[in-house]
Enzyme design. Sequence first.
Site, mmCIF file in Angstrom:
data_model
loop_
_atom_site.group_PDB
_atom_site.id
_atom_site.type_symbol
_atom_site.label_atom_id
_atom_site.label_comp_id
_atom_site.label_asym_id
_atom_site.label_seq_id
_atom_site.Cartn_x
_atom_site.Cartn_y
_atom_site.Cartn_z
ATOM 1 N N HIS A 1 0.905 -1.153 0.000
ATOM 2 C CA HIS A 1 0.000 0.000 0.000
ATOM 3 C C HIS A 1 0.940 1.199 0.000
ATOM 4 C CE1 HIS A 1 -3.531 2.265 2.093
ATOM 5 N NE2 HIS A 1 -2.601 3.149 1.778
ATOM 6 N N HIS B 1 -8.733 5.347 8.460
ATOM 7 C CA HIS B 1 -7.347 5.763 8.661
ATOM 8 C C HIS B 1 -7.187 6.750 9.812
ATOM 9 C CE1 HIS B 1 -5.574 3.437 5.467
ATOM 10 N NE2 HIS B 1 -6.670 3.692 4.778
#
Length: 568
Positions: A248, A322
């Site tokens: 990622h 997040h």
Amino acid sequence: MPASISRSTYASMFGPTTGDRLRLGDTELVIEVERDLTTYGEEVKFGGGKVIRDGMGQSQRTRAEGAMDTVITNALIVDWTGIYKADVGLRDGRIAKIGKAGNPDTQPGVDIVIGPGTEIIAGEGRILTAGGMDAHIHFICPQQIEDSLHSGITTMLGGGTGPAHGTLATTCTPGPWHIGRMLQAADAFPINLAFAGKGNASLPAGLEEQVRAGASCLKLHEDWGTTPAAIDCCLSVADRMDVQVMIHTDTLNESGFVENTLAAIGGRTIHAFHTEGAGGGHAPDIIKVVGAANVIPSSTNPTMPYTANTVEEHLDMLMVCHHLDRSIPEDVAFAESRIRKETIAAEDILHDMGAFSVISSDSQAMGRVGEVITRTWQTAHKMKVQRGRLAEETGANDNQRVRRYIAKYTINPAIAHGLSRHIGSVEEGKRADLVLWQPAFFGAKPDLVLLGGMIVCAQMGDPNGSIPAQPYYSRPMFGAFGGALHASAVTFVSQAAEEDGVGERLRLQKGTLAVEGTRDIGKADMKLNAHRPSIEVNPETYEVRADGELLTCQPLAELPLAQRYFLY
């Protein structure tokens, strides 16, 4: 004298045969049977007055003499290898033979022996596929496993330790202690599992100990710092220990741009997660990596397919996943940089071209664990509606498109993660991790799910009924309980852990299998999804071009395999 019957009558008795066509669910996808390995006039079928009776379709042969444990009769196999009809024989939890079942003492051409010890699963009029693999799991809660299994997924790969904040954002099970606990927890679940260690480190010792502890792969995530040094270190360990690396990349471009990341990767094999970028990665042009020979590009399902609601829901998802704060302008800017309707639209088309190779979920961290299969077929439907038939199709069918899309959640993630010797397709020698579907419910609700040859869940009616009566819904079956669970499912680990006896050391009840062959593969190994266009992204408008062609499509307002299938 041979008897003749109409195609419709034959299909109602034994299922469709060569040349017959059928629709998948309520999509616009139509498949055609390419060949039939059964024998006309010698078909086997179970039931009162039917063929599989003593001395007729059932032989006297014992298991030791070659009789199967289970035979799935007259199934329509839909696989990357083809769309064809056959009987399927299972032994010792694996696919022993695909061909013609019956009694070799009374029937010609039998290569799958039915004996007194053989169970029968009626595949007539049903579609048989390999169990799906979801290669992007945040193990945030164990309840995900039930939702995933009942959707047709039989293997889950990812990382996490529960609802810890590291797991809420990243697919990593960090460190030997956590890996050991998760391997032990895996014994409780009727599904194949594999765990990813944390790959973010600039020195190898902390990564090597995780692989030896049982991590089957390593995950580089920007929230832990996906710097060029971490990328190089992680891939160096992976090359030595034969595990896959998933990445990622750096949305904020703090430690470099997409070109710097590719330079740090240095031509080594890597699995790039949510390569479109809404799930994270170099903004706005991480999508460029679909053209790299060493990168296996995948999507996560919240952007699949592009619909009227896709962009709107993503901002809220991202803030939660997040650990961002709407009161901090920088956090809002971070979120907005990742959500681009232009690249989301291009993603659908790149999947249809075979440039994206894998679809997975990103479970509870911007993805829906029970919708990998459904969203794959919704995307295929959308592309059929918007782009028409693929140029490579032959006949009045969508076989090539269907084979391409089923590969995205079966064989390709299995190849990417070194599991394809055991799972990923309906082929002889592989585990009998299989899913049976009624064509009308294909992609939405499986009829039966088998794991290691044992039924672990199925559509089932009222247990108190005189017959299994409506309402039907998916329930766990005997393969999901007791010792049968441990005999049916496996846990995938690294070769180093397998050689070190991780199963005995941790007293695991499930068997373990080692991953293999993860480092000498690349985009070219992705079945029917190996296209490598040259991608350009306009940094101001975010328009995406592949080999100079603008990639754009409209969002759909209505999808198949949706509300009409999920009243309960």
